[in-house]
Scaffold this motif. Structure first.
Motif, PDB file in Angstrom:
ATOM      1  N   PHE A 137       0.837  -1.189   0.000  1.00 10.79           N
ATOM      2  CA  PHE A 137       0.000   0.000   0.000  1.00 10.79           C
ATOM      3  C   PHE A 137       0.877   1.245   0.000  1.00 10.79           C
ATOM      4  O   PHE A 137       1.828   1.361   0.761  1.00 10.79           O
ATOM      5  CB  PHE A 137      -0.887  -0.080   1.235  1.00 10.79           C
ATOM      6  CG  PHE A 137      -1.435   1.218   1.704  1.00 10.79           C
ATOM      7  CD1 PHE A 137      -2.323   1.913   0.920  1.00 10.79           C
ATOM      8  CD2 PHE A 137      -1.068   1.722   2.931  1.00 10.79           C
ATOM      9  CE1 PHE A 137      -2.842   3.100   1.364  1.00 10.79           C
ATOM     10  CE2 PHE A 137      -1.581   2.916   3.372  1.00 10.79           C
ATOM     11  CZ  PHE A 137      -2.467   3.603   2.591  1.00 10.79           C
ATOM     12  N   VAL A 138       0.583   2.146  -0.886  1.00  8.58           N
ATOM     13  CA  VAL A 138       1.375   3.365  -0.957  1.00  8.58           C
ATOM     14  C   VAL A 138       0.490   4.562  -0.641  1.00  8.58           C
ATOM     15  O   VAL A 138      -0.502   4.798  -1.305  1.00  8.58           O
ATOM     16  CB  VAL A 138       1.988   3.535  -2.355  1.00  8.58           C
ATOM     17  CG1 VAL A 138       2.728   4.853  -2.452  1.00  8.58           C
ATOM     18  CG2 VAL A 138       2.926   2.373  -2.646  1.00  8.58           C
ATOM     19  N   MET A 181      -0.975  12.029   3.665  1.00  9.67           N
ATOM     20  CA  MET A 181      -1.844  11.147   4.428  1.00  9.67           C
ATOM     21  C   MET A 181      -1.033  10.081   5.146  1.00  9.67           C
ATOM     22  O   MET A 181      -1.442   8.955   5.249  1.00  9.67           O
ATOM     23  CB  MET A 181      -2.842  10.490   3.490  1.00  9.67           C
ATOM     24  CG  MET A 181      -3.716  11.474   2.776  1.00  9.67           C
ATOM     25  SD  MET A 181      -5.238  10.741   2.218  1.00  9.67           S
ATOM     26  CE  MET A 181      -4.662   9.570   1.029  1.00  9.67           C
ATOM     27  N   PHE A 190      -9.137  -4.370  -0.423  1.00  7.26           N
ATOM     28  CA  PHE A 190      -9.146  -2.928  -0.728  1.00  7.26           C
ATOM     29  C   PHE A 190     -10.600  -2.470  -0.631  1.00  7.26           C
ATOM     30  O   PHE A 190     -11.224  -2.164  -1.627  1.00  7.26           O
ATOM     31  CB  PHE A 190      -8.575  -2.677  -2.119  1.00  7.26           C
ATOM     32  CG  PHE A 190      -8.119  -1.267  -2.377  1.00  7.26           C
ATOM     33  CD1 PHE A 190      -8.199  -0.293  -1.390  1.00  7.26           C
ATOM     34  CD2 PHE A 190      -7.601  -0.890  -3.602  1.00  7.26           C
ATOM     35  CE1 PHE A 190      -7.772   1.002  -1.624  1.00  7.26           C
ATOM     36  CE2 PHE A 190      -7.172   0.402  -3.860  1.00  7.26           C
ATOM     37  CZ  PHE A 190      -7.252   1.347  -2.868  1.00  7.26           C
ATOM     38  N   ASP A 243     -11.556   1.955   2.901  1.00  5.54           N
ATOM     39  CA  ASP A 243     -10.148   2.332   2.963  1.00  5.54           C
ATOM     40  C   ASP A 243     -10.046   3.853   2.866  1.00  5.54           C
ATOM     41  O   ASP A 243     -10.570   4.453   1.948  1.00  5.54           O
ATOM     42  CB  ASP A 243      -9.382   1.680   1.798  1.00  5.54           C
ATOM     43  CG  ASP A 243      -7.909   1.584   2.104  1.00  5.54           C
ATOM     44  OD1 ASP A 243      -7.297   2.637   2.328  1.00  5.54           O
ATOM     45  OD2 ASP A 243      -7.380   0.464   2.125  1.00  5.54           O
ATOM     46  N   LYS A 245     -11.881  12.572  -2.563  1.00  2.00           N
ATOM     47  CA  LYS A 245     -10.754  11.803  -2.027  1.00  2.00           C
ATOM     48  C   LYS A 245     -10.560  10.519  -2.828  1.00  2.00           C
ATOM     49  O   LYS A 245     -11.505   9.993  -3.390  1.00  2.00           O
ATOM     50  CB  LYS A 245     -11.026  11.436  -0.570  1.00  2.00           C
ATOM     51  CG  LYS A 245     -10.978  12.632   0.343  1.00  2.00           C
ATOM     52  CD  LYS A 245     -11.116  12.206   1.776  1.00  2.00           C
ATOM     53  CE  LYS A 245     -11.099  13.423   2.680  1.00  2.00           C
ATOM     54  NZ  LYS A 245     -11.390  13.077   4.052  1.00  2.00           N
ATOM     55  N   ALA A 246      -9.345  10.061  -2.839  1.00  2.00           N
ATOM     56  CA  ALA A 246      -9.065   8.811  -3.546  1.00  2.00           C
ATOM     57  C   ALA A 246      -7.864   8.130  -2.913  1.00  2.00           C
ATOM     58  O   ALA A 246      -7.078   8.751  -2.203  1.00  2.00           O
ATOM     59  CB  ALA A 246      -8.788   9.084  -5.016  1.00  2.00           C
ATOM     60  N   LYS A 247      -7.769   6.849  -3.165  1.00  2.98           N
ATOM     61  CA  LYS A 247      -6.634   6.051  -2.693  1.00  2.98           C
ATOM     62  C   LYS A 247      -6.067   5.318  -3.894  1.00  2.98           C
ATOM     63  O   LYS A 247      -6.820   4.770  -4.697  1.00  2.98           O
ATOM     64  CB  LYS A 247      -7.131   5.008  -1.690  1.00  2.98           C
ATOM     65  CG  LYS A 247      -7.366   5.573  -0.323  1.00  2.98           C
ATOM     66  CD  LYS A 247      -6.210   5.188   0.541  1.00  2.98           C
ATOM     67  CE  LYS A 247      -6.280   5.841   1.898  1.00  2.98           C
ATOM     68  NZ  LYS A 247      -5.104   5.476   2.683  1.00  2.98           N
ATOM     69  N   ILE A 248      -4.780   5.302  -4.005  1.00  5.11           N
ATOM     70  CA  ILE A 248      -4.146   4.567  -5.101  1.00  5.11           C
ATOM     71  C   ILE A 248      -3.182   3.555  -4.498  1.00  5.11           C
ATOM     72  O   ILE A 248      -2.421   3.892  -3.587  1.00  5.11           O
ATOM     73  CB  ILE A 248      -3.370   5.518  -6.041  1.00  5.11           C
ATOM     74  CG1 ILE A 248      -4.286   6.641  -6.545  1.00  5.11           C
ATOM     75  CG2 ILE A 248      -2.784   4.750  -7.220  1.00  5.11           C
ATOM     76  CD1 ILE A 248      -3.563   7.730  -7.314  1.00  5.11           C
ATOM     77  N   LEU A 280      -9.257   3.642  -5.624  1.00  5.06           N
ATOM     78  CA  LEU A 280     -10.565   3.726  -4.989  1.00  5.06           C
ATOM     79  C   LEU A 280     -10.889   5.213  -4.863  1.00  5.06           C
ATOM     80  O   LEU A 280     -10.104   5.972  -4.304  1.00  5.06           O
ATOM     81  CB  LEU A 280     -10.463   3.080  -3.606  1.00  5.06           C
ATOM     82  CG  LEU A 280     -11.696   2.738  -2.834  1.00  5.06           C
ATOM     83  CD1 LEU A 280     -12.485   1.632  -3.532  1.00  5.06           C
ATOM     84  CD2 LEU A 280     -11.312   2.268  -1.447  1.00  5.06           C
ATOM     85  N   ARG A 284     -13.695   8.171  -3.715  1.00  4.09           N
ATOM     86  CA  ARG A 284     -14.883   8.342  -2.875  1.00  4.09           C
ATOM     87  C   ARG A 284     -15.924   9.143  -3.653  1.00  4.09           C
ATOM     88  O   ARG A 284     -15.693  10.297  -4.012  1.00  4.09           O
ATOM     89  CB  ARG A 284     -14.488   9.079  -1.587  1.00  4.09           C
ATOM     90  CG  ARG A 284     -15.445   8.903  -0.454  1.00  4.09           C
ATOM     91  CD  ARG A 284     -15.150   7.683   0.367  1.00  4.09           C
ATOM     92  NE  ARG A 284     -13.916   7.778   1.116  1.00  4.09           N
ATOM     93  CZ  ARG A 284     -13.782   8.480   2.253  1.00  4.09           C
ATOM     94  NH1 ARG A 284     -14.805   9.135   2.744  1.00  4.09           N
ATOM     95  NH2 ARG A 284     -12.644   8.505   2.876  1.00  4.09           N
ATOM     96  N   LYS A 306      -5.802  13.099  -8.139  1.00  3.83           N
ATOM     97  CA  LYS A 306      -4.973  12.559  -7.059  1.00  3.83           C
ATOM     98  C   LYS A 306      -3.702  12.032  -7.711  1.00  3.83           C
ATOM     99  O   LYS A 306      -3.748  11.386  -8.754  1.00  3.83           O
ATOM    100  CB  LYS A 306      -5.757  11.427  -6.389  1.00  3.83           C
ATOM    101  CG  LYS A 306      -4.950  10.504  -5.543  1.00  3.83           C
ATOM    102  CD  LYS A 306      -5.116  10.821  -4.099  1.00  3.83           C
ATOM    103  CE  LYS A 306      -4.154  10.017  -3.256  1.00  3.83           C
ATOM    104  NZ  LYS A 306      -4.026  10.514  -1.918  1.00  3.83           N
ATOM    105  N   ARG A 326     -16.019  -2.416  -9.859  1.00  9.53           N
ATOM    106  CA  ARG A 326     -17.122  -2.970  -9.060  1.00  9.53           C
ATOM    107  C   ARG A 326     -18.407  -2.325  -9.555  1.00  9.53           C
ATOM    108  O   ARG A 326     -18.456  -1.119  -9.719  1.00  9.53           O
ATOM    109  CB  ARG A 326     -16.906  -2.652  -7.573  1.00  9.53           C
ATOM    110  CG  ARG A 326     -15.673  -3.320  -7.028  1.00  9.53           C
ATOM    111  CD  ARG A 326     -15.325  -2.846  -5.629  1.00  9.53           C
ATOM    112  NE  ARG A 326     -14.052  -3.406  -5.208  1.00  9.53           N
ATOM    113  CZ  ARG A 326     -13.337  -2.954  -4.190  1.00  9.53           C
ATOM    114  NH1 ARG A 326     -13.783  -1.933  -3.481  1.00  9.53           N
ATOM    115  NH2 ARG A 326     -12.189  -3.510  -3.869  1.00  9.53           N
TER     116      ARG A 326
END
Lengths: 297, 111, 164
Positions: free
Chosen positions: A21-22, A27, A55, A59, B7-10, B27, B29, B104, C128
């Protein structure tokens, strides 16, 4: 405090290593999130669902919780007393529901947050099960991720856990069934595409002992193959993100919804009935590692 | 409580060597409202609000453009494979049907 | 499963053909039920338009595209779907885009991923989806030569247990 914290951090690093996970520097939240590989409750779901759990949509929500923890409330925030990263609360949530001397009964983290806000900070109490309360509760619980749940079961708590057990075993509602009928007798069976969890702490831990007690049947083979006994705990991985609800939710919502589904009286959030029930559920999942927020369909 | 839009997560694998093809997971939001749902209390339709375009750039070159419909689930996830020839910035930009644009970035390091 | 569907079909006659192929598939592999493949005429119209709009006109050959998704979705609100196209991604022969369609959704179009050769190392994408009810899931890939490849997968969706 420092050593305890770094211990948790180390576990977090180990847990996340597999996920590669990066996070961006902004954050850099040194907080361990949900780890699907440590959740025995997923064993019966499809590969696809378990892949999703690595995931999950939740998250990043702990960062929202942290922001609320640090949110300015008339010049103070939760962080004023508990530290910017909540470091002074690491391990605290493993004891909840916890006996409160002043109230003379157990309380939830939600109660504690509300009393902090109203009694110490002159703020209004948070509304039950609304975003802010759920996020803060999840964040405070997640601070103890990786530590074993250890709810007091003796002393003044014994009485309340007994009451919780009574509520768990008692037939209620139009369907005239108790929690135990679905979650013990029928635990592990399917209820449409989901399945009935068992809130005890057998999980991965006592796998062989638990499976040995099962009659020889496909279910037994399945559990052995999946490497999970039936008990998947409860309080240790709640609040959860449930796809059906599309957001984080606490055990209180789950208990109320269960009651509604068996057509029984639905009590208020945080009422004694549910606090005792949550205390009992916690007591039987004692020893399981906190893994918040869990992920379910 | 805001829904955390924007917001996002990579996630990318930790150790990448130049020339590797790696799976990138992201991901974002977002409520992804279809416009077909009704508010149960007021019986009014909830207006559509979903991401309709996602662009992924790596080292200032477009790698992937995704066009989405409202059928993509809430808090959308997507993954794809990226050929990494060297270190650089991976940027994901998404636009929703209301015209809001967010992005992001994450640093891709190569061993 | 794809080998029984490698017969090229015109999109206009796609569904009747697929219906027949579905029976063949059911007999051959037992994976797909013939009833599951049948699509109501209203959906057929919508789906045809949608596929044509997003993937371009042409005949879809049902081969080389694999859909990885749960057979029974735990919850129709979030169904993980992964599409793998067995095709090179070189500069002169590559998959240009991959579209995902849910036959019985009110809006069949779910997503389209436009890929760049060389940069996107493999023609594999995942997302998804919301799937309203048990339906066929259709992934269609377009090559840079305008050839359409397809994959089909039935997904059963139930409502969450206990309604709660």
């Amino acid at each position: 405090m420092k050593t305890r914290r770094s211990n948790v951090l180390l576990q977090g690093v180990l847990g996340l290593a597999a996920l590669a996970f990066v996070a961006s520097p902004a954050m850099a939240l040194d907080l361990k999130g949900y780890d699907a590989n440590k959740d025995p409750g997923l064993y019966k779901y499809s590969e696809n669902f378990r892949g999703m759990a690595e995931f999950p949509p939740s998250d990043g929500m702990l960062e929202d919780g942290k922001a609320l923890f640090n949110k300015d409330r008339s010049g103070q925030s939760c962080a004023t007393c508990h530290g910017e990263d909540g470091e002074k609360l690491v391990g605290a949530s493993t004891h909840y529901p916890k006996y409160d001397e002043k109230l003379g009964k157990p309380k939830l983290i939600q109660h504690q947050i509300n009393s902090c806000l109203t009694e110490r900070m002159g703020q209004e109490a948070l509304k039950w099960e609304k975003g802010e309360q759920v996020m803060l509760t999840t964040y405070v619980k997640a601070l103890s991720n990786g530590m074993p749940l250890s709810i007091q079961t003796d002393g003044p708590m014994a009485k309340f856990i007994e009451l919780g057990k009574k509520a768990y075993d008692e037939r209620i509602g139009h369907f005239d069934i108790a929690c135990k009928h679905c979650h013990n007798t029928a635990a592990g069976t399917n209820i449409r595409a989901e399945y009935m969890s068992a809130p005890d702490n057998t999980g991965y831990a006592n796998l062989e002992a638990v499976v040995a007690k099962l009659p020889a049947n496909p279910e037994r083979e399945r559990r052995l193959a999946a490497g999970a006994a039936i008990g998947s705990g409860s309080v240790d991985h709640w609040p959860i993100y449930r796809t059906k609800w599309g957001k984080l939710a606490t055990m209180q919502r789950r208990l109320r919804t269960c009651n509604k589904n068996v057509r029984a009286v639905v009590h208020d959030y945080g009422s004694d009935y549910y606090v005792n029930l949550e205390a009992y559920l916690g007591s039987i999942s004692n020893g399981m590692e906190m893994n918040v927020p869990g992920f379910r369909p | 409580m805001s829904s955390g839009i924007g917001k996002a997560k990579i996630r990318i694998p930790r150790s990448i060597q130049a020339g590797d093809t790696v799976e990138v997971k992201a991901l974002i939001r977002h409520p992804m409202e279809t416009g077909l749902r009704k508010n149960k209390k007021t019986k009014e339709k909830i207006p559509a609000h979903y991401i309709d375009e996602v662009t992924v750039e790596f080292r200032n070159e477009t790698v992937l453009v995704a066009d989405w419909g409202a059928a993509v689930a809430k808090d959308p996830f997507f993954s794809f494979f990226l050929q990494v020839d060297g270190p650089g910035v991976l940027k994901i930009t998404w636009k929703d049907n209301k015209g809001e644009v967010y992005s992001k970035t994450t640093e891709v390091t190569v061993k | 499963m794809s080998n029984v569907m490698d017969k090229p079909v015109s999109r206009r006659g796609l569904f009747s053909t697929v219906g027949r192929l579905g029976v063949t598939a059911a007999l051959a592999g037992g994976v797909m039920s013939p009833t599951g493949v049948a699509v109501a005429s209203g959906h057929e119209e919508k789906l045809n338009k949608s596929v044509e709009r997003y993937m371009g006109a042409g005949e879809v050959t049902y081969e080389k595209v694999t859909i990885d998704a749960p057979i029974i979705a735990e919850n129709g609100r979030v169904v993980p779907v992964k599409v793998t196209v067995d095709h090179p991604m070189t500069d002169d022969d590559f998959i240009e885009s991959v579209g995902i369609f849910v036959d019985k959704n009110p809006i069949p179009f779910a997503a389209r991923f436009r890929l760049k050769p060389g940069q996107a190392g493999k023609a594999v994408v995942a997302t998804r989806l919301k799937i309203g009810k048990s339906s066929n899931l259709r992934a269609i890939a377009r090559t840079n030569n305008g050839k359409l490849l397809g994959g089909l997968r039935e997904i059963k969706v139930t409502i969450g247990g206990c309604g709660g």
